[in-house]
Design a protein around this motif. Structure first.
Motif, PDB file in Angstrom:
ATOM      1  N   UNK A  55      40.805  44.731  37.020  1.00  0.00           N
ATOM      2  CA  UNK A  55      41.477  46.002  37.315  1.00  0.00           C
ATOM      3  C   UNK A  55      40.382  47.032  37.519  1.00  0.00           C
ATOM      4  N   UNK A  56      40.368  47.626  38.698  1.00  0.00           N
ATOM      5  CA  UNK A  56      39.317  48.580  39.064  1.00  0.00           C
ATOM      6  C   UNK A  56      37.924  48.000  38.783  1.00  0.00           C
ATOM      7  N   UNK A  57      37.735  46.749  39.174  1.00  0.00           N
ATOM      8  CA  UNK A  57      36.461  46.025  39.127  1.00  0.00           C
ATOM      9  C   UNK A  57      35.965  45.713  37.720  1.00  0.00           C
ATOM     10  N   UNK A  58      36.873  45.702  36.748  1.00  0.00           N
ATOM     11  CA  UNK A  58      36.529  45.285  35.390  1.00  0.00           C
ATOM     12  C   UNK A  58      37.456  44.165  34.974  1.00  0.00           C
ATOM     13  N   UNK A  59      36.886  43.077  34.432  1.00  0.00           N
ATOM     14  CA  UNK A  59      37.710  41.964  33.990  1.00  0.00           C
ATOM     15  C   UNK A  59      38.778  42.441  33.029  1.00  0.00           C
ATOM     16  N   UNK A  60      39.978  41.880  33.186  1.00  0.00           N
ATOM     17  CA  UNK A  60      41.112  42.310  32.368  1.00  0.00           C
ATOM     18  C   UNK A  60      41.982  41.104  32.033  1.00  0.00           C
ATOM     19  N   UNK A  61      42.907  41.323  31.113  1.00  0.00           N
ATOM     20  CA  UNK A  61      43.902  40.316  30.758  1.00  0.00           C
ATOM     21  C   UNK A  61      45.176  40.592  31.545  1.00  0.00           C
ATOM     22  N   UNK A  62      46.076  39.613  31.529  1.00  0.00           N
ATOM     23  CA  UNK A  62      47.328  39.774  32.262  1.00  0.00           C
ATOM     24  C   UNK A  62      48.263  40.792  31.609  1.00  0.00           C
ATOM     25  N   UNK A  63      47.998  41.167  30.377  1.00  0.00           N
ATOM     26  CA  UNK A  63      48.811  42.200  29.744  1.00  0.00           C
ATOM     27  C   UNK A  63      48.199  43.602  29.888  1.00  0.00           C
ATOM     28  N   UNK A  64      47.145  43.715  30.681  1.00  0.00           N
ATOM     29  CA  UNK A  64      46.475  45.012  30.887  1.00  0.00           C
ATOM     30  C   UNK A  64      47.399  45.989  31.605  1.00  0.00           C
ATOM     31  N   UNK A  65      47.402  47.243  31.173  1.00  0.00           N
ATOM     32  CA  UNK A  65      48.221  48.256  31.842  1.00  0.00           C
ATOM     33  C   UNK A  65      47.638  48.620  33.210  1.00  0.00           C
ATOM     34  N   UNK A  66      48.522  49.032  34.122  1.00  0.00           N
ATOM     35  CA  UNK A  66      48.082  49.389  35.476  1.00  0.00           C
ATOM     36  C   UNK A  66      48.219  50.879  35.784  1.00  0.00           C
ATOM     37  N   UNK A  67      48.627  51.681  34.826  1.00  0.00           N
ATOM     38  CA  UNK A  67      48.756  53.120  35.057  1.00  0.00           C
ATOM     39  C   UNK A  67      47.408  53.684  35.502  1.00  0.00           C
ATOM     40  N   UNK A  68      47.392  54.324  36.652  1.00  0.00           N
ATOM     41  CA  UNK A  68      46.180  54.931  37.176  1.00  0.00           C
ATOM     42  C   UNK A  68      45.249  53.970  37.901  1.00  0.00           C
ATOM     43  N   UNK A  69      45.573  52.689  37.922  1.00  0.00           N
ATOM     44  CA  UNK A  69      44.699  51.710  38.597  1.00  0.00           C
ATOM     45  C   UNK A  69      44.766  51.900  40.112  1.00  0.00           C
ATOM     46  N   UNK A  70      43.627  51.715  40.744  1.00  0.00           N
ATOM     47  CA  UNK A  70      43.552  51.799  42.202  1.00  0.00           C
ATOM     48  C   UNK A  70      43.439  50.435  42.848  1.00  0.00           C
ATOM     49  N   UNK A  71      42.985  49.424  42.051  1.00  0.00           N
ATOM     50  CA  UNK A  71      42.735  48.114  42.631  1.00  0.00           C
ATOM     51  C   UNK A  71      42.904  47.021  41.574  1.00  0.00           C
ATOM     52  N   UNK A  72      43.545  45.933  41.981  1.00  0.00           N
ATOM     53  CA  UNK A  72      43.652  44.736  41.158  1.00  0.00           C
ATOM     54  C   UNK A  72      43.179  43.574  42.008  1.00  0.00           C
ATOM     55  N   UNK A  73      42.312  42.742  41.446  1.00  0.00           N
ATOM     56  CA  UNK A  73      41.786  41.592  42.184  1.00  0.00           C
ATOM     57  C   UNK A  73      42.096  40.314  41.418  1.00  0.00           C
ATOM     58  N   UNK A  74      42.499  39.279  42.156  1.00  0.00           N
ATOM     59  CA  UNK A  74      42.768  37.964  41.584  1.00  0.00           C
ATOM     60  C   UNK A  74      41.783  36.964  42.173  1.00  0.00           C
ATOM     61  N   UNK A  75      41.219  36.106  41.314  1.00  0.00           N
ATOM     62  CA  UNK A  75      40.218  35.148  41.764  1.00  0.00           C
ATOM     63  C   UNK A  75      40.142  33.999  40.770  1.00  0.00           C
ATOM     64  N   UNK A  76      39.606  32.846  41.211  1.00  0.00           N
ATOM     65  CA  UNK A  76      39.438  31.725  40.286  1.00  0.00           C
ATOM     66  C   UNK A  76      38.315  32.028  39.299  1.00  0.00           C
ATOM     67  N   UNK A  77      38.290  31.286  38.183  1.00  0.00           N
ATOM     68  CA  UNK A  77      37.202  31.485  37.212  1.00  0.00           C
ATOM     69  C   UNK A  77      35.837  31.255  37.868  1.00  0.00           C
ATOM     70  N   UNK A  78      34.898  32.022  37.445  1.00  0.00           N
ATOM     71  CA  UNK A  78      33.531  31.883  37.971  1.00  0.00           C
ATOM     72  C   UNK A  78      32.801  30.811  37.193  1.00  0.00           C
ATOM     73  N   UNK A  79      32.006  30.046  37.899  1.00  0.00           N
ATOM     74  CA  UNK A  79      31.161  29.048  37.241  1.00  0.00           C
ATOM     75  C   UNK A  79      29.733  29.290  37.687  1.00  0.00           C
ATOM     76  N   UNK A  80      28.846  28.803  36.932  1.00  0.00           N
ATOM     77  CA  UNK A  80      27.441  28.985  37.301  1.00  0.00           C
ATOM     78  C   UNK A  80      26.582  28.001  36.553  1.00  0.00           C
ATOM     79  N   UNK A  81      25.342  28.023  36.889  1.00  0.00           N
ATOM     80  CA  UNK A  81      24.468  27.078  36.228  1.00  0.00           C
ATOM     81  C   UNK A  81      23.090  27.650  36.068  1.00  0.00           C
TER      82      UNK A  81
END
Length: 81
Positions: A55-81
């Motif tokens: 939410x607004x470029x910060x990782x959030x939970x699905x119960x996060x409030x959206x009041x005042x949010x400008x952007x929500x992004x959905x993506x798969x989990x990130x992996x790395x090595x």
């Protein structure tokens, strides 16, 4: 509010972004509204354990409030090595 989709989420939905005029209370409320749109959205949001949200470029939970949010992004989990 802009709703952005990345990686396979974008592929299932069929486009990279939606514009939502009525802001739901929480991320989960948004997910439920998107699922109800069409089968392709329902497929993209079928398994929430395979998704991450920001939410607004910060990782959030699905119960996060959206009041005042400008952007929500959905993506798969990130992996790395």
């Amino acid at each position: 509010m802009d709703v952005l989709y990345f990686a396979w989420v974008r592929e299932r939905v069929g486009h990279p972004k939606d514009r939502i005029d009525t802001v739901p209370d929480t991320v989960m409320d948004l997910v439920e509204a998107l699922r109800a749109r069409e089968d392709r959205y329902a497929a993209a949001f079928a398994d929430l354990s395979a998704l991450r949200v920001a939410v607004d470029q910060e990782l959030a939970d699905f119960d996060a409030p959206l009041a005042g949010a400008r952007e929500v992004a959905f993506f798969p989990p990130m992996t790395g090595g």
